[in-house]
Design a protein around this motif. Structure first.
Motif, PDB file in Angstrom:
ATOM      1  N   PRO A  41       0.663  -1.174   0.060  1.00  0.00           N
ATOM      2  CA  PRO A  41       0.031  -0.020   0.031  1.00  0.00           C
ATOM      3  C   PRO A  41       0.770   1.217  -0.074  1.00  0.00           C
ATOM      4  O   PRO A  41       0.529   2.090  -0.501  1.00  0.00           O
ATOM      5  CB  PRO A  41      -0.887  -0.201   1.377  1.00  0.00           C
ATOM      6  CG  PRO A  41      -0.662  -1.393   1.549  1.00  0.00           C
ATOM      7  CD  PRO A  41       0.545  -2.036   1.354  1.00  0.00           C
ATOM      8  N   CYS A 139      -8.820   2.604   0.771  1.00  0.00           N
ATOM      9  CA  CYS A 139      -8.710   2.519  -0.519  1.00  0.00           C
ATOM     10  C   CYS A 139      -9.382   3.428  -1.425  1.00  0.00           C
ATOM     11  O   CYS A 139      -8.820   4.029  -2.420  1.00  0.00           O
ATOM     12  CB  CYS A 139      -8.878   1.015  -1.016  1.00  0.00           C
ATOM     13  SG  CYS A 139      -7.471  -0.035  -0.281  1.00  0.00           S
ATOM     14  N   TYR A 195      -9.198  -3.119  -5.834  1.00  0.00           N
ATOM     15  CA  TYR A 195      -9.700  -2.472  -4.438  1.00  0.00           C
ATOM     16  C   TYR A 195     -10.853  -1.768  -4.412  1.00  0.00           C
ATOM     17  O   TYR A 195     -11.488  -1.729  -3.324  1.00  0.00           O
ATOM     18  CB  TYR A 195      -8.628  -1.594  -4.049  1.00  0.00           C
ATOM     19  CG  TYR A 195      -7.152  -2.242  -3.673  1.00  0.00           C
ATOM     20  CD1 TYR A 195      -7.195  -2.611  -2.408  1.00  0.00           C
ATOM     21  CD2 TYR A 195      -6.255  -2.556  -4.642  1.00  0.00           C
ATOM     22  CE1 TYR A 195      -6.275  -3.300  -1.818  1.00  0.00           C
ATOM     23  CE2 TYR A 195      -4.969  -3.101  -4.006  1.00  0.00           C
ATOM     24  CZ  TYR A 195      -4.772  -3.704  -2.953  1.00  0.00           C
ATOM     25  OH  TYR A 195      -3.885  -4.431  -2.468  1.00  0.00           O
TER      26      TYR A 195
END
Length: 241
Positions: A41, A139, A195
Motif C-alpha cells: 500500500p 482504498c 480495490y
C-alpha cells in the motif's frame, strides 16, 4: 522517484514469487506476509499521488511556462516527493497489524502469488466485515483523491491546449501528456479493478491477472513508455533492429 517506487514494488513481490516457482516452496512466514502487506500500500498509493503531482507539473509547464521555475521550485518538489510516502505509509502500517491479528483456525492457504490484503480477508474464521469495510473506504479515498487531481489537471491542460492557435503547439502538448496518461491508465486503472469494485465481480483468476499487471508489467513498461519519445532511444532502437 517513479523509478525508485517501481524498483521497490518489483523487489517486494517478484523475488518471493520467483523463489516459490523455482525452488518449489509454497509457504511464507507471517512476518514476511506482513512486510508485503505494509510495503505494497505504501508504494502503490504513493505512486498514485506521485502520478497526480506529475500531472500538475505538466499543467504548470504548459499553462505557465515562464513562471514554471518559480511555481515548481526545488523546495516545493522536495516537500511533494517526501509527502507521497505519508498516505500509503499510514494505510500500510494499519493493515498488517489488523489483518494478522485475526484468528486463522481453518485454511491458511492464500490463493494468490503474493500476500495481498483483499485475498487474506477471506481466510479468517472471525467476523471481518468491519475491517473489509474500513479497508474499502481507505482504498477508495486514497485512490480517488489522486484520480480527482489527475482529472482536474488534465481538464485544465486540455482547455489550455485547445486555446492555442498553433497546431504544432497543440500537437506538442498532447504528445507530452500521452506517455503519462498511458502510465496512469495502466497503474491506477488496474488498482481500481482490485480495490474498488462490487463484491459480485470478485474472481480469483481475474484478481491474479490484474495483480500481475500492476505489480510486474506496469513497472517494467514504465521506462519503455517514457523513453519511447526520446530521439536517442528511438535511434538506438532502430540501429539495434
Amino acid at each position: 522517484q517513479l523509478s525508485l517506487m517501481d524498483m521497490m514494488l518489483v523487489s517486494t513481490i517478484v523475488h518471493q514469487m520467483a523463489t516459490n516457482y523455482l525452488m518449489g516452496t509454497k509457504s511464507i512466514s507471517p512476518a514476511g506476509c506482513g512486510a508485503r502487506i505494509l510495503l505494497f500500500p505504501m508504494l502503490g498509493e504513493g505512486e498514485c499521488f506521485l502520478l497526480a503531482a506529475m500531472a500538475y507539473d505538466r499543467y504548470v509547464a504548459i499553462r505557465h511556462p515562464l513562471r514554471y521555475p518559480i511555481l515548481m521550485n526545488q523546495k516545493l518538489c522536495l516537500h511533494v516527493t517526501t509527502g507521497f510516502w505519508l498516505p500509503g505509509g499510514v494505510d500500510g502500517l494499519m493493515q498488517p497489524g489488523a489483518i494478522l491479528s485475526f484468528p486463522y483456525c481453518h485454511s491458511r492457504e492464500i490463493n494468490h502469488f503474493f500476500c495481498e490484503a483483499p485475498t487474506l480477508t477471506h481466510l479468517p474464521c472471525a467476523h471481518a466485515t468491519f475491517f473489509k469495510f474500513f479497508t474499502y473506504v481507505c482504498c477508495l479515498l486514497l485512490l480517488l483523491i489522486p484520480l480527482a487531481l489527475l482529472l482536474a489537471s488534465y481538464s485544465l491542460i486540455l482547455a489550455a491546449g485547445l486555446r492555442m492557435q498553433s497546431t504544432e503547439a497543440q500537437k506538442k502538448v498532447f504528445v507530452t501528456c500521452s506517455s503519462h496518461l498511458a502510465v496512469v491508465g495502466l497503474f491506477c486503472g488496474t488498482l481500481l479493478l482490485i480495490y474498488v469494485r462490487p463484491k459480485s465481480y470478485c474472481s480469483v483468476a481475474h484478481d491474479k491477472v490484474v495483480s500481475a499487471s500492476y505489480t510486474i508489467f506496469t513497472p517494467v513498461l514504465n521506462p519503455l513508455i517514457y523513453s519511447v519519445r526520446n530521439k536517442d532511444v528511438k535511434g538506438a532502437l532502430r540501429k539495434w533492429l
